[in-house]
Motif scaffolding. Structure first.
Motif, PDB file in Angstrom:
ATOM      1  N   VAL A  85       0.854  -1.175   0.000  1.00 51.66           N
ATOM      2  CA  VAL A  85       0.000   0.000   0.000  1.00 51.66           C
ATOM      3  C   VAL A  85       0.899   1.237   0.000  1.00 51.66           C
ATOM      4  O   VAL A  85       1.862   1.325   0.771  1.00 51.66           O
ATOM      5  CB  VAL A  85      -0.974   0.019   1.212  1.00 51.66           C
ATOM      6  N   LEU A  86       0.601   2.166  -0.897  1.00 48.38           N
ATOM      7  CA  LEU A  86       1.380   3.395  -1.050  1.00 48.38           C
ATOM      8  C   LEU A  86       0.509   4.603  -0.755  1.00 48.38           C
ATOM      9  O   LEU A  86      -0.638   4.681  -1.207  1.00 48.38           O
ATOM     10  CB  LEU A  86       1.935   3.514  -2.475  1.00 48.38           C
ATOM     11  N   ASP A  87       1.082   5.565  -0.034  1.00 46.36           N
ATOM     12  CA  ASP A  87       0.325   6.750   0.367  1.00 46.36           C
ATOM     13  C   ASP A  87       1.250   7.953   0.377  1.00 46.36           C
ATOM     14  O   ASP A  87       2.482   7.830   0.333  1.00 46.36           O
ATOM     15  CB  ASP A  87      -0.273   6.511   1.774  1.00 46.36           C
ATOM     16  N   ALA A  88       0.673   9.134   0.428  1.00 41.62           N
ATOM     17  CA  ALA A  88       1.364  10.381   0.735  1.00 41.62           C
ATOM     18  C   ALA A  88       2.604  10.601  -0.118  1.00 41.62           C
ATOM     19  O   ALA A  88       2.527  10.623  -1.343  1.00 41.62           O
ATOM     20  CB  ALA A  88       1.685  10.407   2.229  1.00 41.62           C
ATOM     21  N   PRO A 132       4.015  -3.404  -8.144  1.00 42.12           N
ATOM     22  CA  PRO A 132       3.417  -4.739  -8.351  1.00 42.12           C
ATOM     23  C   PRO A 132       1.925  -4.657  -8.638  1.00 42.12           C
ATOM     24  O   PRO A 132       1.227  -3.773  -8.123  1.00 42.12           O
ATOM     25  CB  PRO A 132       3.669  -5.443  -7.003  1.00 42.12           C
ATOM     26  N   GLN A 133       1.428  -5.567  -9.453  1.00 44.94           N
ATOM     27  CA  GLN A 133      -0.005  -5.664  -9.657  1.00 44.94           C
ATOM     28  C   GLN A 133      -0.686  -5.970  -8.320  1.00 44.94           C
ATOM     29  O   GLN A 133      -0.155  -6.703  -7.499  1.00 44.94           O
ATOM     30  CB  GLN A 133      -0.323  -6.770 -10.664  1.00 44.94           C
ATOM     31  N   GLY A 134      -1.851  -5.390  -8.127  1.00 45.47           N
ATOM     32  CA  GLY A 134      -2.572  -5.597  -6.872  1.00 45.47           C
ATOM     33  C   GLY A 134      -2.230  -4.586  -5.797  1.00 45.47           C
ATOM     34  O   GLY A 134      -2.831  -4.604  -4.718  1.00 45.47           O
ATOM     35  N   THR A 135      -1.283  -3.705  -6.073  1.00 44.33           N
ATOM     36  CA  THR A 135      -0.935  -2.653  -5.108  1.00 44.33           C
ATOM     37  C   THR A 135      -2.146  -1.759  -4.848  1.00 44.33           C
ATOM     38  O   THR A 135      -2.970  -1.523  -5.735  1.00 44.33           O
ATOM     39  CB  THR A 135       0.236  -1.810  -5.651  1.00 44.33           C
ATOM     40  N   ILE A 136      -2.245  -1.255  -3.619  1.00 40.70           N
ATOM     41  CA  ILE A 136      -3.274  -0.283  -3.257  1.00 40.70           C
ATOM     42  C   ILE A 136      -2.619   1.082  -3.131  1.00 40.70           C
ATOM     43  O   ILE A 136      -1.581   1.222  -2.470  1.00 40.70           O
ATOM     44  CB  ILE A 136      -3.941  -0.641  -1.917  1.00 40.70           C
ATOM     45  N   ILE A 137      -3.205   2.090  -3.773  1.00 48.52           N
ATOM     46  CA  ILE A 137      -2.753   3.469  -3.559  1.00 48.52           C
ATOM     47  C   ILE A 137      -3.910   4.260  -2.967  1.00 48.52           C
ATOM     48  O   ILE A 137      -5.079   3.977  -3.242  1.00 48.52           O
ATOM     49  CB  ILE A 137      -2.211   4.131  -4.841  1.00 48.52           C
ATOM     50  N   ALA A 189      -6.846   0.512 -14.229  1.00 44.03           N
ATOM     51  CA  ALA A 189      -6.820  -0.524 -15.258  1.00 44.03           C
ATOM     52  C   ALA A 189      -5.445  -0.655 -15.888  1.00 44.03           C
ATOM     53  O   ALA A 189      -4.966  -1.775 -16.133  1.00 44.03           O
ATOM     54  CB  ALA A 189      -7.862  -0.208 -16.332  1.00 44.03           C
ATOM     55  N   ALA A 190      -4.794   0.459 -16.122  1.00 42.94           N
ATOM     56  CA  ALA A 190      -3.495   0.445 -16.805  1.00 42.94           C
ATOM     57  C   ALA A 190      -2.426  -0.269 -15.995  1.00 42.94           C
ATOM     58  O   ALA A 190      -1.542  -0.923 -16.558  1.00 42.94           O
ATOM     59  CB  ALA A 190      -3.062   1.871 -17.115  1.00 42.94           C
ATOM     60  N   HIS A 191      -2.503  -0.146 -14.659  1.00 46.07           N
ATOM     61  CA  HIS A 191      -1.448  -0.711 -13.813  1.00 46.07           C
ATOM     62  C   HIS A 191      -1.936  -1.866 -12.934  1.00 46.07           C
ATOM     63  O   HIS A 191      -1.174  -2.348 -12.086  1.00 46.07           O
ATOM     64  CB  HIS A 191      -0.842   0.396 -12.947  1.00 46.07           C
ATOM     65  N   SER A 192      -3.172  -2.288 -13.123  1.00 47.02           N
ATOM     66  CA  SER A 192      -3.745  -3.392 -12.330  1.00 47.02           C
ATOM     67  C   SER A 192      -3.605  -3.138 -10.832  1.00 47.02           C
ATOM     68  O   SER A 192      -3.123  -3.986 -10.077  1.00 47.02           O
ATOM     69  CB  SER A 192      -3.088  -4.726 -12.714  1.00 47.02           C
ATOM     70  N   ILE A 193      -4.033  -1.947 -10.418  1.00 52.90           N
ATOM     71  CA  ILE A 193      -3.964  -1.559  -9.013  1.00 52.90           C
ATOM     72  C   ILE A 193      -5.360  -1.211  -8.507  1.00 52.90           C
ATOM     73  O   ILE A 193      -6.289  -1.005  -9.285  1.00 52.90           O
ATOM     74  CB  ILE A 193      -3.033  -0.350  -8.796  1.00 52.90           C
ATOM     75  N   THR A 194      -5.477  -1.158  -7.189  1.00 52.48           N
ATOM     76  CA  THR A 194      -6.715  -0.708  -6.556  1.00 52.48           C
ATOM     77  C   THR A 194      -6.492   0.695  -6.021  1.00 52.48           C
ATOM     78  O   THR A 194      -5.495   0.954  -5.331  1.00 52.48           O
ATOM     79  CB  THR A 194      -7.116  -1.652  -5.405  1.00 52.48           C
ATOM     80  N   ALA A 210      -1.479  -7.617   5.636  1.00 58.92           N
ATOM     81  CA  ALA A 210      -0.598  -8.540   6.364  1.00 58.92           C
ATOM     82  C   ALA A 210      -1.349  -9.778   6.832  1.00 58.92           C
ATOM     83  O   ALA A 210      -0.766 -10.864   6.953  1.00 58.92           O
ATOM     84  CB  ALA A 210       0.027  -7.830   7.564  1.00 58.92           C
ATOM     85  N   GLN A 211      -2.646  -9.635   7.078  1.00 57.61           N
ATOM     86  CA  GLN A 211      -3.462 -10.766   7.526  1.00 57.61           C
ATOM     87  C   GLN A 211      -3.947 -11.645   6.374  1.00 57.61           C
ATOM     88  O   GLN A 211      -4.647 -12.626   6.593  1.00 57.61           O
ATOM     89  CB  GLN A 211      -4.663 -10.244   8.322  1.00 57.61           C
ATOM     90  N   GLY A 212      -3.580 -11.283   5.158  1.00 60.94           N
ATOM     91  CA  GLY A 212      -3.909 -12.126   4.027  1.00 60.94           C
ATOM     92  C   GLY A 212      -5.128 -11.734   3.220  1.00 60.94           C
ATOM     93  O   GLY A 212      -5.542 -12.471   2.322  1.00 60.94           O
ATOM     94  N   TYR A 213      -5.717 -10.581   3.515  1.00 60.44           N
ATOM     95  CA  TYR A 213      -6.845 -10.122   2.714  1.00 60.44           C
ATOM     96  C   TYR A 213      -6.365  -9.711   1.319  1.00 60.44           C
ATOM     97  O   TYR A 213      -5.271  -9.156   1.175  1.00 60.44           O
ATOM     98  CB  TYR A 213      -7.517  -8.914   3.378  1.00 60.44           C
ATOM     99  N   ASP A 214      -7.165  -9.975   0.306  1.00 60.13           N
ATOM    100  CA  ASP A 214      -6.821  -9.505  -1.031  1.00 60.13           C
ATOM    101  C   ASP A 214      -6.963  -7.988  -1.080  1.00 60.13           C
ATOM    102  O   ASP A 214      -7.575  -7.366  -0.194  1.00 60.13           O
ATOM    103  CB  ASP A 214      -7.713 -10.166  -2.081  1.00 60.13           C
ATOM    104  N   SER A 215      -6.411  -7.382  -2.118  1.00 56.57           N
ATOM    105  CA  SER A 215      -6.331  -5.922  -2.190  1.00 56.57           C
ATOM    106  C   SER A 215      -7.699  -5.251  -2.131  1.00 56.57           C
ATOM    107  O   SER A 215      -7.877  -4.252  -1.414  1.00 56.57           O
ATOM    108  CB  SER A 215      -5.614  -5.500  -3.473  1.00 56.57           C
ATOM    109  N   ILE A 216      -8.648  -5.779  -2.874  1.00 53.14           N
ATOM    110  CA  ILE A 216      -9.963  -5.134  -2.920  1.00 53.14           C
ATOM    111  C   ILE A 216     -10.664  -5.244  -1.575  1.00 53.14           C
ATOM    112  O   ILE A 216     -11.224  -4.266  -1.064  1.00 53.14           O
ATOM    113  CB  ILE A 216     -10.815  -5.737  -4.051  1.00 53.14           C
ATOM    114  N   SER A 217     -10.623  -6.412  -0.966  1.00 53.04           N
ATOM    115  CA  SER A 217     -11.242  -6.576   0.357  1.00 53.04           C
ATOM    116  C   SER A 217     -10.556  -5.708   1.395  1.00 53.04           C
ATOM    117  O   SER A 217     -11.223  -5.087   2.242  1.00 53.04           O
ATOM    118  CB  SER A 217     -11.197  -8.051   0.783  1.00 53.04           C
ATOM    119  N   ALA A 218      -9.227  -5.643   1.350  1.00 60.25           N
ATOM    120  CA  ALA A 218      -8.486  -4.816   2.309  1.00 60.25           C
ATOM    121  C   ALA A 218      -8.871  -3.355   2.169  1.00 60.25           C
ATOM    122  O   ALA A 218      -9.046  -2.644   3.172  1.00 60.25           O
ATOM    123  CB  ALA A 218      -6.987  -4.998   2.104  1.00 60.25           C
ATOM    124  N   ALA A 219      -9.006  -2.899   0.931  1.00 60.84           N
ATOM    125  CA  ALA A 219      -9.389  -1.504   0.709  1.00 60.84           C
ATOM    126  C   ALA A 219     -10.813  -1.246   1.187  1.00 60.84           C
ATOM    127  O   ALA A 219     -11.081  -0.250   1.873  1.00 60.84           O
ATOM    128  CB  ALA A 219      -9.252  -1.164  -0.773  1.00 60.84           C
TER     129      ALA A 219
END
Length: 273
Positions: free
Chosen positions: A121-124, A141-146, A176-181, A226-235
């Motif tokens: 996860v990237l912020d700020a 990486p694909q699946g990254t959350i910003i 869509a372009a970077h496969s991120i959430t 860290a607990q294993g949630y996928d990106s969309i669920s974590a967000a």
């Protein structure tokens, strides 16, 4: 609430700290220790098993006193992030709160991103550096959350949006372009997935429009990854719980006097969903 509650995994009775993951947070230059403290506290109050925090030497004592549950990794620099961390042993990484945009930090972030093979996860300031150095997108990486606010999102897309619809479409294209959430922070916050789905959050209030609130959100999402949630669920869960804790804080303390620390304070209550 029911749809979000259904996404939250039960905690096994035979669990121990390793069950819930080891997270790494890279945050906080000199003068911005508070950002790393808020994110770290939120992470530890959101179910993470273990947390290591990379801070410059000047923030070591502050972090150890403020968040004794976290392990502290000090950078070679006294004032900012300059040396990447081996991430092999971590289940998730969060980068950005209070990080700063020093040239050495930019170089270290570029190397760090090339080495990460865990959910991210990237912020700020991590986003600010990325927007100023678009060649670094190839390392995300694909699946990254910003988690950008409107200004950060405009810089990331390169489009100075004149209306919400324009900014929203640009965010969808970026996801869509970077496969991120993308957690598009605002009132309300929207979660945009790589395949174009959009989730609109229903919690939160104007009392949360205060410095450090975004750092708290980053910590919550980091804990979930860290607990294993996928990106969309974590967000989705992270944004909902962040707003719900803010709503509880508002009821107890009023919106005008709310601080980001109040959101952290009421996270345990919010997690009772």
């Amino acid at each position: 609430m029911e749809s979000i509650a259904s996404l939250v995994k039960p905690r096994p009775k035979d669990a121990y700290k390793n069950t819930f993951g080891h997270a790494l947070l890279i945050a906080g230059q000199k003068g911005m220790a508070g950002a790393s403290v808020l994110a770290a506290k939120a992470c530890m109050k959101s179910g993470c098993g273990m947390l290591s925090v990379r801070v410059p030497e000047c923030n070591r004592v502050i972090m150890q006193i403020s968040v004794p549950e976290a392990m502290v990794l000090t950078d070679n620099s006294n004032e900012y992030f300059t040396s990447p961390v081996n991430t092999e042993k971590y289940q998730a990484v969060g980068i950005g709160p209070g990080l700063g945009q020093n040239f050495e930090t930019k170089k270290a972030l570029e190397v760090q991103l090339q080495q990460i093979c865990t959910p991210l996860v990237l912020d700020a300031d991590a986003l600010n550096i990325l927007s100023a150095n678009p060649q670094m997108w190839e390392y995300i990486p694909q699946g990254t959350i910003i988690t950008p606010h409107a200004g950060e999102l405009d810089r990331l897309t390169g489009i100075k949006a004149t209306c919400f619809d324009e900014r929203f479409v640009a965010a969808q294209n970026l996801a869509a372009a970077h496969s991120i959430t993308i957690v598009m922070k605002g009132a309300p916050t929207r979660i945009i997935t790589p395949d174009g789905n959009v989730y609109i959050n229903t919690t939160g209030n104007q009392g949360m429009a205060t410095a450090g609130s975004g750092d708290v959100l980053t910590g919550i999402i980091l804990a979930l990854l860290a607990q294993g949630y996928d990106s969309i669920s974590a967000a989705r869960i992270g944004v909902y719980i962040h707003g719900y804790a803010g709503d509880i804080a508002a009821r107890n303390k009023g919106m005008t006097g709310m601080t980001a620390g109040d959101i952290v304070e009421f996270l345990p209550e919010a997690w009772k969903i």
